[in-house]
Motif scaffolding. Structure first.
Motif, PDB file in Angstrom:
ATOM      1  N   ALA A  40       6.698  -3.041  -7.725  1.00 60.24           N
ATOM      2  CA  ALA A  40       8.000  -3.597  -7.339  1.00 60.24           C
ATOM      3  C   ALA A  40       8.640  -2.808  -6.211  1.00 60.24           C
ATOM      4  O   ALA A  40       9.856  -2.733  -6.110  1.00 60.24           O
ATOM      5  N   ALA A  41       7.838  -2.190  -5.362  1.00 57.41           N
ATOM      6  CA  ALA A  41       8.383  -1.316  -4.327  1.00 57.41           C
ATOM      7  C   ALA A  41       7.500  -1.363  -3.101  1.00 57.41           C
ATOM      8  O   ALA A  41       6.462  -2.013  -3.075  1.00 57.41           O
ATOM      9  N   GLY A  42       7.908  -0.607  -2.092  1.00 59.66           N
ATOM     10  CA  GLY A  42       7.176  -0.537  -0.840  1.00 59.66           C
ATOM     11  C   GLY A  42       8.078  -0.940   0.305  1.00 59.66           C
ATOM     12  O   GLY A  42       8.872  -1.874   0.189  1.00 59.66           O
ATOM     13  N   ALA A  43       7.985  -0.205   1.417  1.00 60.90           N
ATOM     14  CA  ALA A  43       8.850  -0.471   2.564  1.00 60.90           C
ATOM     15  C   ALA A  43       8.106  -0.185   3.855  1.00 60.90           C
ATOM     16  O   ALA A  43       7.190   0.636   3.890  1.00 60.90           O
ATOM     17  N   THR A  44       8.521  -0.843   4.922  1.00 63.55           N
ATOM     18  CA  THR A  44       7.910  -0.601   6.221  1.00 63.55           C
ATOM     19  C   THR A  44       8.168   0.821   6.696  1.00 63.55           C
ATOM     20  O   THR A  44       7.452   1.332   7.553  1.00 63.55           O
ATOM     21  N   SER A  45       9.175   1.467   6.158  1.00 60.21           N
ATOM     22  CA  SER A  45       9.505   2.840   6.541  1.00 60.21           C
ATOM     23  C   SER A  45       8.743   3.883   5.732  1.00 60.21           C
ATOM     24  O   SER A  45       8.941   5.083   5.933  1.00 60.21           O
ATOM     25  N   ASP A  46       7.887   3.463   4.821  1.00 65.39           N
ATOM     26  CA  ASP A  46       7.079   4.408   4.047  1.00 65.39           C
ATOM     27  C   ASP A  46       6.134   5.183   4.958  1.00 65.39           C
ATOM     28  O   ASP A  46       5.846   4.771   6.087  1.00 65.39           O
TER      29      ASP A  46
END
Length: 529
Positions: free
Chosen positions: A58-64
């Motif tokens: 339920a997570a994850g971002a382009t900024s990771d």
């Protein structure tokens, strides 16, 4: 680069940002919807190699990024525990054990810790791991300029040095009996040293080699042939998909597009329980849902306003309607009931409009108008929880304007920035770790920007106290201070609720982090592989 691959399902929607700040309690129990199924799966299916494991998170971002110091959500934390090795680990019974560190010794004052490194550990690039790699990895998080989420953990380290290629010595500023637990933190991955610095490109010493990663979308890995553990990393490969929308995650699991999902929708979990092809696992621990108040800004700089806001929430209603019984009541401090230092004699705070009005009056107010930022990115059902809070708080003269923020970017634009917002933690395995990372005056993740001199004095004293009875007294006082002065409303502790296809087998699940300590790719296997 493809978002989902050529066999993607257009019904799956991907949003961008979620945060996991921390772990369930050590020694917590796993409960399944089907009674003894958990132990039966573990006993009847011997581990087997093979297959491609797909997981919806339920997570994850382009900024990771792959830099372990930047891990802030379950997508990156899962990759941390899958690609990398750590000095220590926590087993399914909540006990700390050796990983890359085979053993350790400690001085009588708990200030000097000597770790013997395991022989034969190899990085994915073929380099043999030695003490220089450990030094570079730990020092990556240290220093005044460090932005690492692990900085509060390593700040108490006065010196870290090598004593030959196979030994690392940590000298702490003050004694800490819990120090080996801290080294299990997902930020503290051991990576190769390159020109004396940590190589944070994704090369690790874990069970899987990074194949590809599309930040905010998905990542894949393949089994590392030279992994030092012969009894782990059973899958040939794994794939983690970032699927923020819980309906999309649920549909993907039900249709066989993924084999497991985290963070089930508790409103519809009864429907999942009817599916005989799925196993529902609810793990009790120290994950809690909260609202954070900026203690540096009016009106929350007044402790009576903070108390009014805390008395204005109906905790039991949230436990019943939001968690459907998958949790426990919170008491405005972050130490869960499974923690050995839990203050069991501290009175449980209840919904009390009269007390809320009393504290508003002490603050010189007849009523209070505040805005609460929320999004389901904060935790499942956060928007509904805000609406419930709004209705009950109005009865206490606390008028809440619910501001629904976008899921995308919530943790960049709201968390630690807005004056009153919803958030959550998974907790930490020890009381000191939880308090140090989220409540100390200088903690990077101090959500309420809260400072209390007595609390910070006790934090230092309790950490170095070797007498458990005295330590327990200090932690009880700290929980009381948090409850009555702190900058967070903590109404409920929420179980970690995940769902697995019954094609997946596993042993007893760990509860220190979600998804079997974030080691699902390493510890699980296909029953019919």
């Amino acid at each position: 680069m493809s978002k989902w691959g050529e066999h993607s399902n257009p019904a799956l929607t991907v949003s961008r940002r979620s945060v996991l700040k921390s772990a369930a309690a050590v020694g917590a129990l796993a409960i399944t919807s089907s009674g003894a199924t958990l132990s039966v799966v573990a006993q009847e299916s011997a581990p087997k190699r093979g297959g491609h494991f797909k997981l919806g998170v339920a997570a994850g971002a382009t900024s990771d990024s792959l830099d372990p110091g930047t891990y802030t959500n379950s997508f990156t934390e899962l990759f941390g525990k899958t690609l990398h090795g750590y000095l220590t680990g926590i087993d399914a019974d909540g006990k700390v054990n050796g990983e890359i560190a085979e053993s350790w010794d400690v001085s009588k004052d708990a200030k000097t810790w000597t770790f013997k490194l395991r022989k034969g550990v190899e990085f994915h690039n073929g380099k043999s791991l030695d003490a220089k790699d450990v030094l570079a990895s730990i020092n990556h998080h240290r220093g005044e300029q460090s932005k690492s989420g692990a900085k509060p953990i390593v700040d108490p380290v006065e010196e870290v040095r090598a004593d030959g290629p196979g030994t690392v010595v940590f000298v702490l500023k003050d004694g800490n009996a819990d120090f080996p637990y801290l080294l299990e933190d997902f930020h503290l991955a051991i990576v190769p040293a390159k020109d004396g610095k940590a190589d944070v490109s994704g090369v690790g010493a874990g069970g899987y080699v990074l194949d590809n990663i599309d930040y905010g979308v998905k990542g894949t890995g393949k089994r590392f042939a030279n992994y030092w553990k012969s009894d782990a990393a059973w899958f040939d490969s794994f794939e983690a998909l970032a699927v923020h929308d819980v309906t999309a995650r649920t549909n993907a699991l039900a249709t066989g597009q993924i084999h497991a999902m985290e963070r089930c929708d508790l409103k519809t979990i009864h429907l999942l329980e009817r599916n005989k092809d799925l196993e529902i696992v609810s793990i009790a621990g120290t994950q809690f849902y909260c609202t954070a108040m900026d203690c540096k800004a009016a009106p929350f700089d007044n402790p009576d306003v903070r108390l009014a806001v805390k008395h204005a929430i109906n905790r039991q209603q949230l436990l019943d309607t939001l968690l459907h019984g998958h949790g426990k009541l919170g008491n405005d401090h972050p130490i869960g009931s499974t923690n050995r230092f839990f203050a069991k004699n501290l009175p449980q705070r209840e919904f009390d409009p009269d007390k809320a009005r009393f504290h508003l009056k002490k603050a010189g107010l007849s009523d209070l108008k505040i805005s609460l930022s929320t999004a389901d990115a904060a935790f499942p059902g956060a928007v509904d929880a805000a609406a419930i809070y709004q209705q009950d708080a109005a009865k206490a003269g606390v008028n809440i304007d619910v501001v629904r923020e976008p899921n995308d970017g919530y943790w960049d634009t709201v968390w630690l920035k807005k004056p009153f917002y919803m958030s959550y933690w998974l907790g930490r395995p020890t009381a000191d770790w939880m308090f140090s990372q989220g409540y100390a005056a200088d903690a990077a993740w101090n959500q309420g920007h809260w400072r209390n001199a007595r609390f910070n004095e006790l934090l230092v004293a309790a950490r170095s106290e070797l007498n458990d009875a005295k330590r327990s007294e200090m932690y009880a006082e700290m929980q009381s201070i948090c409850r009555d002065d702190g900058g967070e409303v903590i109404p409920v502790f929420a179980n970690n609720v995940s769902a697995l296809s019954r094609t997946i087998a596993h042993k007893k699940l760990a509860s220190n982090w979600d998804l079997d300590g974030f080691r699902c790719a390493e510890r699980w296997w296909f029953a019919d592989a």
